[in-house]
Design an enzyme around this catalytic site. Sequence first.
Site, mmCIF file in Angstrom:
data_model
loop_
_atom_site.group_PDB
_atom_site.id
_atom_site.type_symbol
_atom_site.label_atom_id
_atom_site.label_comp_id
_atom_site.label_asym_id
_atom_site.label_seq_id
_atom_site.Cartn_x
_atom_site.Cartn_y
_atom_site.Cartn_z
ATOM 1 N N VAL A 146 -11.653 -5.008 -2.488
ATOM 2 C CA VAL A 146 -10.624 -3.968 -2.507
ATOM 3 C C VAL A 146 -9.486 -4.441 -1.599
ATOM 4 O O VAL A 146 -9.698 -4.682 -0.396
ATOM 5 C CB VAL A 146 -11.166 -2.608 -2.038
ATOM 6 C CG1 VAL A 146 -10.042 -1.573 -2.016
ATOM 7 C CG2 VAL A 146 -12.308 -2.130 -2.936
ATOM 8 N N ARG B 197 -17.769 7.015 3.870
ATOM 9 C CA ARG B 197 -18.992 6.265 3.561
ATOM 10 C C ARG B 197 -18.756 5.320 2.389
ATOM 11 O O ARG B 197 -18.141 5.705 1.385
ATOM 12 C CB ARG B 197 -20.134 7.232 3.216
ATOM 13 C CG ARG B 197 -20.615 7.994 4.419
ATOM 14 C CD ARG B 197 -21.866 8.813 4.136
ATOM 15 N NE ARG B 197 -22.030 9.811 5.179
ATOM 16 C CZ ARG B 197 -22.480 9.560 6.409
ATOM 17 N NH1 ARG B 197 -22.860 8.332 6.726
ATOM 18 N NH2 ARG B 197 -22.549 10.518 7.308
ATOM 19 N N HIS C 151 -9.570 -3.085 5.352
ATOM 20 C CA HIS C 151 -10.588 -2.133 5.818
ATOM 21 C C HIS C 151 -11.617 -2.849 6.666
ATOM 22 O O HIS C 151 -11.892 -4.029 6.470
ATOM 23 C CB HIS C 151 -11.268 -1.429 4.638
ATOM 24 C CG HIS C 151 -11.842 -2.363 3.616
ATOM 25 N ND1 HIS C 151 -11.062 -2.984 2.675
ATOM 26 C CD2 HIS C 151 -13.103 -2.811 3.418
ATOM 27 C CE1 HIS C 151 -11.818 -3.762 1.918
ATOM 28 N NE2 HIS C 151 -13.068 -3.691 2.356
ATOM 29 N N ILE D 226 -19.567 3.528 -0.907
ATOM 30 C CA ILE D 226 -20.246 4.043 -2.097
ATOM 31 C C ILE D 226 -21.498 3.213 -2.427
ATOM 32 O O ILE D 226 -22.393 3.691 -3.133
ATOM 33 C CB ILE D 226 -19.246 4.055 -3.284
ATOM 34 C CG1 ILE D 226 -19.611 5.099 -4.304
ATOM 35 C CG2 ILE D 226 -19.087 2.679 -3.904
ATOM 36 C CD1 ILE D 226 -18.500 5.384 -5.304
ATOM 37 N N HIS E 225 -15.570 -2.765 7.860
ATOM 38 C CA HIS E 225 -16.913 -2.243 7.589
ATOM 39 C C HIS E 225 -17.622 -1.980 8.916
ATOM 40 O O HIS E 225 -17.592 -2.833 9.819
ATOM 41 C CB HIS E 225 -17.757 -3.268 6.820
ATOM 42 C CG HIS E 225 -17.278 -3.575 5.441
ATOM 43 N ND1 HIS E 225 -17.884 -3.067 4.305
ATOM 44 C CD2 HIS E 225 -16.264 -4.363 4.999
ATOM 45 C CE1 HIS E 225 -17.268 -3.539 3.232
ATOM 46 N NE2 HIS E 225 -16.285 -4.322 3.615
HETATM 47 P P1 AMP Z 1 -14.838 -5.465 0.406
HETATM 48 O O1 AMP Z 1 -15.819 -6.182 -0.463
HETATM 49 O O2 AMP Z 1 -14.848 -5.920 1.841
HETATM 50 O O3 AMP Z 1 -13.452 -5.448 -0.202
HETATM 51 O O4 AMP Z 1 -15.356 -3.974 0.487
HETATM 52 C C1 AMP Z 1 -15.034 -3.004 -0.442
HETATM 53 C C2 AMP Z 1 -16.068 -1.937 -0.303
HETATM 54 O O5 AMP Z 1 -15.569 -0.764 -0.905
HETATM 55 C C3 AMP Z 1 -17.405 -2.261 -0.980
HETATM 56 O O6 AMP Z 1 -18.435 -2.269 0.002
HETATM 57 C C4 AMP Z 1 -17.559 -1.127 -2.000
HETATM 58 O O7 AMP Z 1 -18.899 -0.690 -2.109
HETATM 59 C C5 AMP Z 1 -16.653 -0.051 -1.422
HETATM 60 N N1 AMP Z 1 -16.106 0.900 -2.385
HETATM 61 C C6 AMP Z 1 -15.508 0.632 -3.566
HETATM 62 N N2 AMP Z 1 -15.086 1.775 -4.147
HETATM 63 C C7 AMP Z 1 -15.412 2.776 -3.301
HETATM 64 C C8 AMP Z 1 -15.254 4.197 -3.322
HETATM 65 N N3 AMP Z 1 -14.655 4.824 -4.347
HETATM 66 N N4 AMP Z 1 -15.709 4.916 -2.277
HETATM 67 C C9 AMP Z 1 -16.307 4.311 -1.235
HETATM 68 N N5 AMP Z 1 -16.495 2.977 -1.152
HETATM 69 C C10 AMP Z 1 -16.053 2.230 -2.166
#
Ligand code: AMP
Length: 114
Positions: free
Chosen positions: A96, A29, A100, A31, A102
């Site tokens: 990040v 999930r 990944h 965060i 979404h």
């Molecule tokens: P992006 O902006 O596409 O790189 O998505 C990165 C996603 O990672 C964002 O939606 C953040 O809310 C999510 N995120 C960052 N750290 C964590 C974590 N420790 N656990 C779960 N989701 C995270």
Amino acid sequence: MKETIFSKIIRREIPADIVYEDEAVLGFRDISPQAPVHILFVPKTAYATLNDVPATEAELLGKLMLAAADYARREGFADSGYRVLMNVNRDGGQTVFHVHLHLLAGRALHADFG
Ligand code: AMP
């Protein structure tokens, strides 16, 4: 590539709410959910961005998509619908740098890609 928080989640070094796992993909999930259901599907082999995935890893990208569809079917919202998307680099909104996907569901998502 540089180490990210997602590699630590894959290695179970930091906690996450893991909802899906197979040999190649981990799903957990987000965060900071942007919809009632917001899952991140992450390949266990780390590439920073979609740009860094070699053609030899086409199957891995397919596995990410199929993991999301499998989860949607299992959770019962495959027919009502959902969205999968991948952000790439600065203008794509990537924060990040570990590839990944979404998965967003649980509300009507409008065709606003702003
Ligand atoms: P992006 O902006 O596409 O790189 O998505 C990165 C996603 O990672 C964002 O939606 C953040 O809310 C999510 N995120 C960052 N750290 C964590 C974590 N420790 N656990 C779960 N989701 C995270």
